[in-house]
Write a protein that holds these residues in place. Structure first.
Motif, PDB file in Angstrom:
ATOM      1  N   MET A   1       0.839  -1.369   0.003  1.00  0.00           N
ATOM      2  CA  MET A   1      -0.038   0.009  -0.067  1.00  0.00           C
ATOM      3  C   MET A   1       0.894   1.284  -0.136  1.00  0.00           C
ATOM      4  SD  MET A   1      -3.019   0.872   2.569  1.00  0.00           S
ATOM      5  CE  MET A   1      -4.045  -0.618   2.454  1.00  0.00           C
ATOM      6  N   SER A   2       0.446   2.215  -0.727  1.00  0.00           N
ATOM      7  CA  SER A   2       1.326   3.514  -0.906  1.00  0.00           C
ATOM      8  C   SER A   2       1.593   3.968   0.906  1.00  0.00           C
ATOM      9  CB  SER A   2       0.570   4.287  -1.920  1.00  0.00           C
ATOM     10  OG  SER A   2      -0.483   5.016  -1.224  1.00  0.00           O
ATOM     11  N   VAL A   3       2.719   4.635   1.042  1.00  0.00           N
ATOM     12  CA  VAL A   3       2.864   5.339   2.387  1.00  0.00           C
ATOM     13  C   VAL A   3       1.808   6.121   2.779  1.00  0.00           C
ATOM     14  CG1 VAL A   3       4.600   6.695   1.537  1.00  0.00           C
ATOM     15  CG2 VAL A   3       4.670   5.950   3.823  1.00  0.00           C
ATOM     16  N   GLY A   4       1.740   7.280   1.841  1.00  0.00           N
ATOM     17  CA  GLY A   4       0.573   8.431   2.061  1.00  0.00           C
ATOM     18  C   GLY A   4      -0.622   7.905   2.462  1.00  0.00           C
TER      19      GLY A   4
ATOM     20  N   ILE B   1      -4.874   6.568   6.607  1.00  0.00           N
ATOM     21  CA  ILE B   1      -5.753   5.790   7.169  1.00  0.00           C
ATOM     22  C   ILE B   1      -5.285   5.442   8.497  1.00  0.00           C
ATOM     23  CG2 ILE B   1      -7.012   3.723   6.959  1.00  0.00           C
ATOM     24  CD1 ILE B   1      -6.444   3.906   3.862  1.00  0.00           C
ATOM     25  N   TRP B   2      -4.307   5.095   8.884  1.00  0.00           N
ATOM     26  CA  TRP B   2      -3.459   4.720  10.059  1.00  0.00           C
ATOM     27  C   TRP B   2      -3.809   5.656  11.224  1.00  0.00           C
ATOM     28  CZ3 TRP B   2       1.200   5.557  12.448  1.00  0.00           C
ATOM     29  CH2 TRP B   2       1.581   4.707  13.805  1.00  0.00           C
ATOM     30  N   SER B   3      -3.361   7.032  10.731  1.00  0.00           N
ATOM     31  CA  SER B   3      -3.298   7.942  11.588  1.00  0.00           C
ATOM     32  C   SER B   3      -4.558   8.566  11.760  1.00  0.00           C
ATOM     33  CB  SER B   3      -2.427   9.326  11.325  1.00  0.00           C
ATOM     34  OG  SER B   3      -2.681   9.520  10.296  1.00  0.00           O
TER      35      SER B   3
ATOM     36  N   VAL C   1     -13.181   9.251   2.086  1.00  0.00           N
ATOM     37  CA  VAL C   1     -12.715   9.288   0.582  1.00  0.00           C
ATOM     38  C   VAL C   1     -11.616   8.571   0.034  1.00  0.00           C
ATOM     39  CG1 VAL C   1     -11.932  11.225  -0.787  1.00  0.00           C
ATOM     40  CG2 VAL C   1     -13.778  11.853   0.750  1.00  0.00           C
ATOM     41  N   LEU C   2     -10.557   8.438   0.904  1.00  0.00           N
ATOM     42  CA  LEU C   2      -9.324   7.596   0.251  1.00  0.00           C
ATOM     43  C   LEU C   2     -10.013   6.199   0.129  1.00  0.00           C
ATOM     44  CD1 LEU C   2      -6.602   8.668   2.538  1.00  0.00           C
ATOM     45  CD2 LEU C   2      -6.670   9.136   0.056  1.00  0.00           C
ATOM     46  N   ASN C   3     -10.580   5.651   1.133  1.00  0.00           N
ATOM     47  CA  ASN C   3     -11.227   4.380   0.753  1.00  0.00           C
ATOM     48  C   ASN C   3     -12.370   4.217  -0.346  1.00  0.00           C
ATOM     49  OD1 ASN C   3      -9.640   2.799   2.884  1.00  0.00           O
ATOM     50  ND2 ASN C   3     -10.493   4.008   4.391  1.00  0.00           N
ATOM     51  N   LEU C   4     -13.106   5.130  -0.398  1.00  0.00           N
ATOM     52  CA  LEU C   4     -14.441   4.753  -1.212  1.00  0.00           C
ATOM     53  C   LEU C   4     -14.050   5.288  -2.576  1.00  0.00           C
ATOM     54  CD1 LEU C   4     -17.267   5.749   1.091  1.00  0.00           C
ATOM     55  CD2 LEU C   4     -16.198   3.504   0.806  1.00  0.00           C
ATOM     56  N   LEU C   5     -13.348   6.392  -2.713  1.00  0.00           N
ATOM     57  CA  LEU C   5     -13.381   6.937  -3.995  1.00  0.00           C
ATOM     58  C   LEU C   5     -11.850   7.060  -4.854  1.00  0.00           C
ATOM     59  CD1 LEU C   5     -15.590  10.141  -3.062  1.00  0.00           C
ATOM     60  CD2 LEU C   5     -16.173   8.100  -4.282  1.00  0.00           C
ATOM     61  N   SER C   6     -11.108   6.787  -4.011  1.00  0.00           N
ATOM     62  CA  SER C   6      -9.657   6.914  -4.616  1.00  0.00           C
ATOM     63  C   SER C   6      -9.013   5.676  -5.031  1.00  0.00           C
ATOM     64  CB  SER C   6      -8.511   7.521  -3.490  1.00  0.00           C
ATOM     65  OG  SER C   6      -7.199   7.579  -4.054  1.00  0.00           O
ATOM     66  N   GLY C   7      -8.401   5.499  -6.201  1.00  0.00           N
ATOM     67  CA  GLY C   7      -7.900   4.459  -6.552  1.00  0.00           C
ATOM     68  C   GLY C   7      -6.360   4.283  -6.125  1.00  0.00           C
ATOM     69  N   SER C   8      -5.663   5.095  -5.145  1.00  0.00           N
ATOM     70  CA  SER C   8      -4.545   4.983  -4.733  1.00  0.00           C
ATOM     71  C   SER C   8      -4.373   4.279  -3.588  1.00  0.00           C
ATOM     72  CB  SER C   8      -4.312   6.309  -4.291  1.00  0.00           C
ATOM     73  OG  SER C   8      -4.429   7.577  -5.341  1.00  0.00           O
ATOM     74  N   ALA C   9      -5.251   3.534  -2.905  1.00  0.00           N
ATOM     75  CA  ALA C   9      -5.043   2.773  -1.892  1.00  0.00           C
ATOM     76  C   ALA C   9      -3.847   1.735  -2.112  1.00  0.00           C
ATOM     77  CB  ALA C   9      -6.281   2.062  -1.558  1.00  0.00           C
ATOM     78  N   THR C  10      -3.690   0.903  -3.085  1.00  0.00           N
ATOM     79  CA  THR C  10      -2.710  -0.068  -3.347  1.00  0.00           C
ATOM     80  C   THR C  10      -2.210   0.409  -4.423  1.00  0.00           C
ATOM     81  OG1 THR C  10      -4.399  -1.478  -4.103  1.00  0.00           O
ATOM     82  CG2 THR C  10      -4.297  -1.838  -2.064  1.00  0.00           C
ATOM     83  N   HIS C  11      -0.687  -0.377  -4.489  1.00  0.00           N
ATOM     84  CA  HIS C  11      -0.001  -0.348  -5.855  1.00  0.00           C
ATOM     85  C   HIS C  11       0.433  -1.600  -6.297  1.00  0.00           C
ATOM     86  CE1 HIS C  11       3.276   0.570  -2.654  1.00  0.00           C
ATOM     87  NE2 HIS C  11       3.671  -0.551  -3.106  1.00  0.00           N
TER      88      HIS C  11
END
Length: 109
Positions: A53-56, A61-63, A99-109
Motif C-alpha cells: 500500500m502506498s505510504v501516504g 488511514i492509520w493516523s 474519501v480515500l477508501n471509497l473514491l480513490s484508487g490510490s490505496a494499493t499499488h
C-alpha cells in the motif's frame, strides 16, 4: 490481507496511545510497558502493510482512524472535552479517510 494488518496496526496504535496516557509520564510502568509493546506491534504491522500500500494513503488511514478512536477514548475514559471545532476537525479527518477508501484508487499499488 494488508487491510487486516492495517486494522490491527490501528488497534495497536490506539492501545499504545491509551496506555501512554494512563502511564502518567511513565510513572506507572505497567502501562508504559503496554504502550511500548503495543507501539512495537503497530509499527511492525504497518511495515508489512507498506509493502503493498502506498505510504501516504496507509499513513493517512492509520493516523486518521487512530485519531478518531483515541479522541473517543479520551472523552469516554479520561473525561476530556471537545468544543464544536474539535468535533468538526475529527469529522473532517474521518471524511478524508472515507474519501480515500471509497473514491480513490490510490490505496494499493
Amino acid at each position: 490481507m494488508p487491510w487486516l494488518y492495517l486494522i490491527l496496526a490501528i488497534f495497536g496504535e490506539v492501545i499504545g496511545t491509551t496506555a501512554l496516557k494512563a502511564s502518567d509520564g511513565f510513572s506507572k510502568w505497567s502501562y508504559g510497558g503496554i504502550s511500548i509493546i503495543a507501539y512495537g506491534i503497530a509499527f511492525y504491522l504497518l511495515s508489512i502493510v507498506l509493502k503493498t500500500m502506498s505510504v501516504g494513503v496507509a499513513y493517512a488511514i492509520w493516523s486518521g482512524v487512530g485519531v478518531a478512536f483515541v479522541t473517543l477514548i479520551g472523552i469516554v475514559l479520561f473525561g476530556q472535552k471537545l468544543d464544536f471545532f474539535g468535533y468538526l476537525g475529527i469529522a473532517l479527518i474521518v471524511s478524508g479517510v472515507a474519501v480515500l477508501n471509497l473514491l480513490s484508487g490510490s490505496a494499493t499499488h
